[in-house]
Design a protein around this motif. Structure first.
Motif, PDB file in Angstrom:
ATOM      1  N   ASN A 122      -2.094   3.993  -6.828  1.00 44.65           N
ATOM      2  CA  ASN A 122      -1.174   3.947  -5.918  1.00 44.65           C
ATOM      3  C   ASN A 122      -1.580   4.557  -4.453  1.00 44.65           C
ATOM      4  O   ASN A 122      -1.597   3.758  -3.312  1.00 44.65           O
ATOM      5  CB  ASN A 122       0.058   4.509  -6.135  1.00 44.65           C
ATOM      6  CG  ASN A 122       1.039   3.650  -6.864  1.00 44.65           C
ATOM      7  OD1 ASN A 122       0.624   2.449  -6.995  1.00 44.65           O
ATOM      8  ND2 ASN A 122       2.125   4.225  -7.673  1.00 44.65           N
ATOM      9  N   GLU A 123      -2.228   5.558  -4.593  1.00 38.94           N
ATOM     10  CA  GLU A 123      -2.933   5.982  -3.162  1.00 38.94           C
ATOM     11  C   GLU A 123      -4.029   5.295  -2.850  1.00 38.94           C
ATOM     12  O   GLU A 123      -4.223   5.282  -1.326  1.00 38.94           O
ATOM     13  CB  GLU A 123      -3.522   7.618  -3.461  1.00 38.94           C
ATOM     14  CG  GLU A 123      -2.419   8.695  -3.808  1.00 38.94           C
ATOM     15  CD  GLU A 123      -1.427   8.819  -2.834  1.00 38.94           C
ATOM     16  OE1 GLU A 123      -1.772   8.944  -1.517  1.00 38.94           O
ATOM     17  OE2 GLU A 123      -0.128   8.808  -3.000  1.00 38.94           O
TER      18      GLU A 123
ATOM     19  N   LYS B 242      -4.096   3.440   0.996  1.00 35.58           N
ATOM     20  CA  LYS B 242      -5.142   3.792   1.983  1.00 35.58           C
ATOM     21  C   LYS B 242      -5.681   2.390   2.616  1.00 35.58           C
ATOM     22  O   LYS B 242      -6.081   2.299   3.805  1.00 35.58           O
ATOM     23  CB  LYS B 242      -6.603   4.356   1.033  1.00 35.58           C
ATOM     24  CG  LYS B 242      -7.799   4.524   2.058  1.00 35.58           C
ATOM     25  CD  LYS B 242      -8.704   4.891   1.219  1.00 35.58           C
ATOM     26  CE  LYS B 242     -10.070   4.862   1.865  1.00 35.58           C
ATOM     27  NZ  LYS B 242     -11.225   5.282   0.899  1.00 35.58           N
ATOM     28  N   TRP B 243      -5.968   1.295   1.628  1.00 31.80           N
ATOM     29  CA  TRP B 243      -6.423   0.046   2.111  1.00 31.80           C
ATOM     30  C   TRP B 243      -5.315  -1.066   2.757  1.00 31.80           C
ATOM     31  O   TRP B 243      -5.680  -1.867   3.641  1.00 31.80           O
ATOM     32  CB  TRP B 243      -7.153  -0.659   1.116  1.00 31.80           C
ATOM     33  CG  TRP B 243      -8.435   0.066   0.848  1.00 31.80           C
ATOM     34  CD1 TRP B 243      -8.749   0.977  -0.069  1.00 31.80           C
ATOM     35  CD2 TRP B 243      -9.774  -0.005   1.424  1.00 31.80           C
ATOM     36  NE1 TRP B 243     -10.028   1.385  -0.276  1.00 31.80           N
ATOM     37  CE2 TRP B 243     -10.505   0.961   1.094  1.00 31.80           C
ATOM     38  CE3 TRP B 243      -9.927  -0.881   2.540  1.00 31.80           C
ATOM     39  CZ2 TRP B 243     -11.897   0.727   1.555  1.00 31.80           C
ATOM     40  CZ3 TRP B 243     -11.328  -0.673   3.135  1.00 31.80           C
ATOM     41  CH2 TRP B 243     -12.174   0.102   2.570  1.00 31.80           C
TER      42      TRP B 243
ATOM     43  N   GLU C  32       0.990   2.325   4.180  1.00 28.59           N
ATOM     44  CA  GLU C  32       2.033   3.282   3.381  1.00 28.59           C
ATOM     45  C   GLU C  32       3.278   2.199   2.916  1.00 28.59           C
ATOM     46  O   GLU C  32       3.978   2.507   2.214  1.00 28.59           O
ATOM     47  CB  GLU C  32       2.541   4.228   4.601  1.00 28.59           C
ATOM     48  CG  GLU C  32       1.807   5.312   4.557  1.00 28.59           C
ATOM     49  CD  GLU C  32       1.258   6.053   3.385  1.00 28.59           C
ATOM     50  OE1 GLU C  32       2.408   6.248   2.575  1.00 28.59           O
ATOM     51  OE2 GLU C  32       0.249   6.661   3.256  1.00 28.59           O
ATOM     52  N   ASP C  33       3.386   0.946   3.696  1.00 29.00           N
ATOM     53  CA  ASP C  33       4.588   0.039   3.109  1.00 29.00           C
ATOM     54  C   ASP C  33       3.679  -1.044   2.001  1.00 29.00           C
ATOM     55  O   ASP C  33       4.760  -1.551   1.764  1.00 29.00           O
ATOM     56  CB  ASP C  33       4.906  -0.684   4.436  1.00 29.00           C
ATOM     57  CG  ASP C  33       5.384   0.142   5.233  1.00 29.00           C
ATOM     58  OD1 ASP C  33       6.333   1.548   5.025  1.00 29.00           O
ATOM     59  OD2 ASP C  33       5.557  -0.123   6.508  1.00 29.00           O
ATOM     60  N   ALA C  34       2.665  -0.871   1.512  1.00 26.68           N
ATOM     61  CA  ALA C  34       2.233  -1.706   0.514  1.00 26.68           C
ATOM     62  C   ALA C  34       3.052  -1.487  -0.651  1.00 26.68           C
ATOM     63  O   ALA C  34       3.736  -0.611  -0.941  1.00 26.68           O
ATOM     64  CB  ALA C  34       0.634  -1.285   0.516  1.00 26.68           C
ATOM     65  N   GLN C  35       3.080  -2.744  -1.361  1.00 31.80           N
ATOM     66  CA  GLN C  35       3.612  -2.660  -2.644  1.00 31.80           C
ATOM     67  C   GLN C  35       2.839  -1.945  -3.514  1.00 31.80           C
ATOM     68  O   GLN C  35       1.357  -2.192  -3.708  1.00 31.80           O
ATOM     69  CB  GLN C  35       3.859  -4.034  -3.343  1.00 31.80           C
ATOM     70  CG  GLN C  35       4.809  -4.841  -2.521  1.00 31.80           C
ATOM     71  CD  GLN C  35       5.162  -6.173  -3.209  1.00 31.80           C
ATOM     72  OE1 GLN C  35       4.361  -7.206  -3.054  1.00 31.80           O
ATOM     73  NE2 GLN C  35       6.369  -6.495  -3.833  1.00 31.80           N
ATOM     74  N   ILE C  36       3.437  -0.765  -4.485  1.00 35.27           N
ATOM     75  CA  ILE C  36       2.611  -0.084  -5.333  1.00 35.27           C
ATOM     76  C   ILE C  36       3.252  -0.111  -6.617  1.00 35.27           C
ATOM     77  O   ILE C  36       4.132  -0.739  -7.020  1.00 35.27           O
ATOM     78  CB  ILE C  36       2.572   1.328  -4.849  1.00 35.27           C
ATOM     79  CG1 ILE C  36       4.317   1.869  -4.888  1.00 35.27           C
ATOM     80  CG2 ILE C  36       1.997   1.561  -3.586  1.00 35.27           C
ATOM     81  CD1 ILE C  36       4.018   3.368  -4.383  1.00 35.27           C
ATOM     82  N   HIS C  37       2.448   0.351  -7.814  1.00 36.47           N
ATOM     83  CA  HIS C  37       3.100   0.473  -9.122  1.00 36.47           C
ATOM     84  C   HIS C  37       4.159   1.396  -9.254  1.00 36.47           C
ATOM     85  O   HIS C  37       4.177   2.417  -8.828  1.00 36.47           O
ATOM     86  CB  HIS C  37       2.021   0.594 -10.058  1.00 36.47           C
ATOM     87  CG  HIS C  37       0.739  -0.312  -9.909  1.00 36.47           C
ATOM     88  ND1 HIS C  37       0.624  -1.542 -10.465  1.00 36.47           N
ATOM     89  CD2 HIS C  37      -0.450  -0.404  -9.376  1.00 36.47           C
ATOM     90  CE1 HIS C  37      -0.216  -2.352 -10.382  1.00 36.47           C
ATOM     91  NE2 HIS C  37      -0.928  -1.444  -9.669  1.00 36.47           N
ATOM     92  N   GLU C  38       5.260   0.972  -9.847  1.00 38.38           N
ATOM     93  CA  GLU C  38       6.522   1.810 -10.182  1.00 38.38           C
ATOM     94  C   GLU C  38       6.035   2.734 -11.370  1.00 38.38           C
ATOM     95  O   GLU C  38       5.459   2.318 -12.178  1.00 38.38           O
ATOM     96  CB  GLU C  38       7.700   1.005 -10.592  1.00 38.38           C
ATOM     97  CG  GLU C  38       7.996   0.326  -9.102  1.00 38.38           C
ATOM     98  CD  GLU C  38       8.546   0.814  -7.893  1.00 38.38           C
ATOM     99  OE1 GLU C  38       8.963   1.802  -8.042  1.00 38.38           O
ATOM    100  OE2 GLU C  38       7.991   0.417  -6.756  1.00 38.38           O
TER     101      GLU C  38
ATOM    102  N   ASP D 189     -17.868  -3.843   0.458  1.00 43.82           N
ATOM    103  CA  ASP D 189     -17.119  -3.023   0.816  1.00 43.82           C
ATOM    104  C   ASP D 189     -15.697  -3.315   0.505  1.00 43.82           C
ATOM    105  O   ASP D 189     -15.393  -4.419   0.203  1.00 43.82           O
ATOM    106  CB  ASP D 189     -17.170  -2.473   2.365  1.00 43.82           C
ATOM    107  CG  ASP D 189     -16.839  -1.157   2.879  1.00 43.82           C
ATOM    108  OD1 ASP D 189     -15.949  -0.476   2.046  1.00 43.82           O
ATOM    109  OD2 ASP D 189     -17.242  -0.735   3.664  1.00 43.82           O
ATOM    110  N   GLY D 190     -14.582  -2.479   0.787  1.00 44.39           N
ATOM    111  CA  GLY D 190     -13.382  -2.755   0.617  1.00 44.39           C
ATOM    112  C   GLY D 190     -12.397  -2.147  -0.310  1.00 44.39           C
ATOM    113  O   GLY D 190     -13.056  -1.327  -1.056  1.00 44.39           O
ATOM    114  N   PHE D 191     -11.228  -2.429  -0.749  1.00 46.77           N
ATOM    115  CA  PHE D 191     -10.512  -1.715  -1.596  1.00 46.77           C
ATOM    116  C   PHE D 191     -10.968  -2.207  -3.006  1.00 46.77           C
ATOM    117  O   PHE D 191     -11.107  -1.147  -3.856  1.00 46.77           O
ATOM    118  CB  PHE D 191      -8.987  -2.603  -1.709  1.00 46.77           C
ATOM    119  CG  PHE D 191      -8.087  -2.419  -2.776  1.00 46.77           C
ATOM    120  CD1 PHE D 191      -7.582  -0.909  -2.891  1.00 46.77           C
ATOM    121  CD2 PHE D 191      -8.034  -3.108  -3.760  1.00 46.77           C
ATOM    122  CE1 PHE D 191      -6.786  -0.767  -4.312  1.00 46.77           C
ATOM    123  CE2 PHE D 191      -7.052  -3.212  -4.965  1.00 46.77           C
ATOM    124  CZ  PHE D 191      -6.732  -1.940  -4.892  1.00 46.77           C
TER     125      PHE D 191
END
Length: 240
Positions: A225-226, A230-231, A234-240, A44-46
């Motif tokens: 990014n969504e 989720k995992w 909301e403050d996680a680093q995402i792709h620009e 399980d997991g991201f």
């Protein structure tokens, strides 16, 4: 890490796979929230959700294989599975042995955790998971490194006084800090890698390109990014 790479290099003569067969997705299953075994005994997991979505988009028939971290690269190279989705940081040392897709997680910091703010990070005993970029980093500092097979053992070493602090992926250790009542973040965050990607055998160019295209598609449509939010929050680093 050197022993891991030497062992993998010794097994490097392996034939490329064809995409018609089942693609076996290798992971550790002990590194939440990236990957773990749930109460039903399933991976399980991201990375499970990500891997399943990539296989769907790429039209691949995929299955999951659990493997201990310390032998995860040699067992990829020796064809016990076909990919590594296991929070594996992309760096030059690993790229000498296996190939990577583009990153599916951007570069993220590694952090120290301890029981008190005055933990000795420079000359004390620091625990880290074996064969990781974090353990390699600590080995080059003035601190004494002790290594453990998984993150639970790493943090247990701090709690039982065996180590002054632990050093690991910030998103992995964050839940232990947030949900517990003893561990705290100390010191400065450290950047160590090029992000996290899918590892494949160097001979499996077609598979790498297929997965790479699916990752690029998920980046472009915003779904990656969504999934990250989720995992990891909301403050996680995402792709620009």
């Amino acid at each position: 890490m050197k022993k891991l790479i030497v062992a993998a290099a010794a097994l490097a003569l392996t034939a490329g796979m064809g995409l018609a067969q089942t693609v076996r997705m290798g992971t550790e299953g002990a590194y939440p929230p990236y990957n773990f075994v749930n109460d039903s005994g399933e991976i399980d997991g991201f990375e499970r959700e990500l891997g399943d979505e990539l296989c769907k988009r790429a039209g691949l028939d995929c299955t999951w294989v659990k493997n201990d971290w310390d032998s995860i690269i040699p067992n990829l190279v020796s064809s016990n599975y076909d990919t590594i989705l296991a929070a594996m940081s992309i760096n030059d040392e690993r790229k000498a042995v296996i190939a990577f897709t583009q990153n599916y997680l951007p570069p993220a910091p590694s952090s120290y955790v301890a029981l008190s703010e005055d933990a000795d990070l420079e000359g004390g005993v620091i625990a880290a998971q074996t064969a990781t970029v974090q353990s390699a980093y600590i080995a080059e500092t003035g601190a004494a490194l002790i290594e453990f097979a998984n993150i639970d053992e790493v943090l247990a070493a701090v709690r039982n006084g065996e180590a002054d602090a632990a050093f690991g992926d910030k998103e992995v250790v964050r839940p232990y800090v947030d949900e517990g009542e003893d561990l705290i973040f100390v010191g400065e965050d450290v950047g160590l890698d090029e992000g996290i990607g899918i590892g494949v055998r160097q001979s499996d160019t077609e598979l790498r390109e297929t997965l790479d295209a699916a990752i690029g598609e998920m980046k472009a449509d915003g779904s990656l990014n969504e999934m990250i939010k989720k995992w990891f929050g909301e403050d996680a680093q995402i792709h620009e």
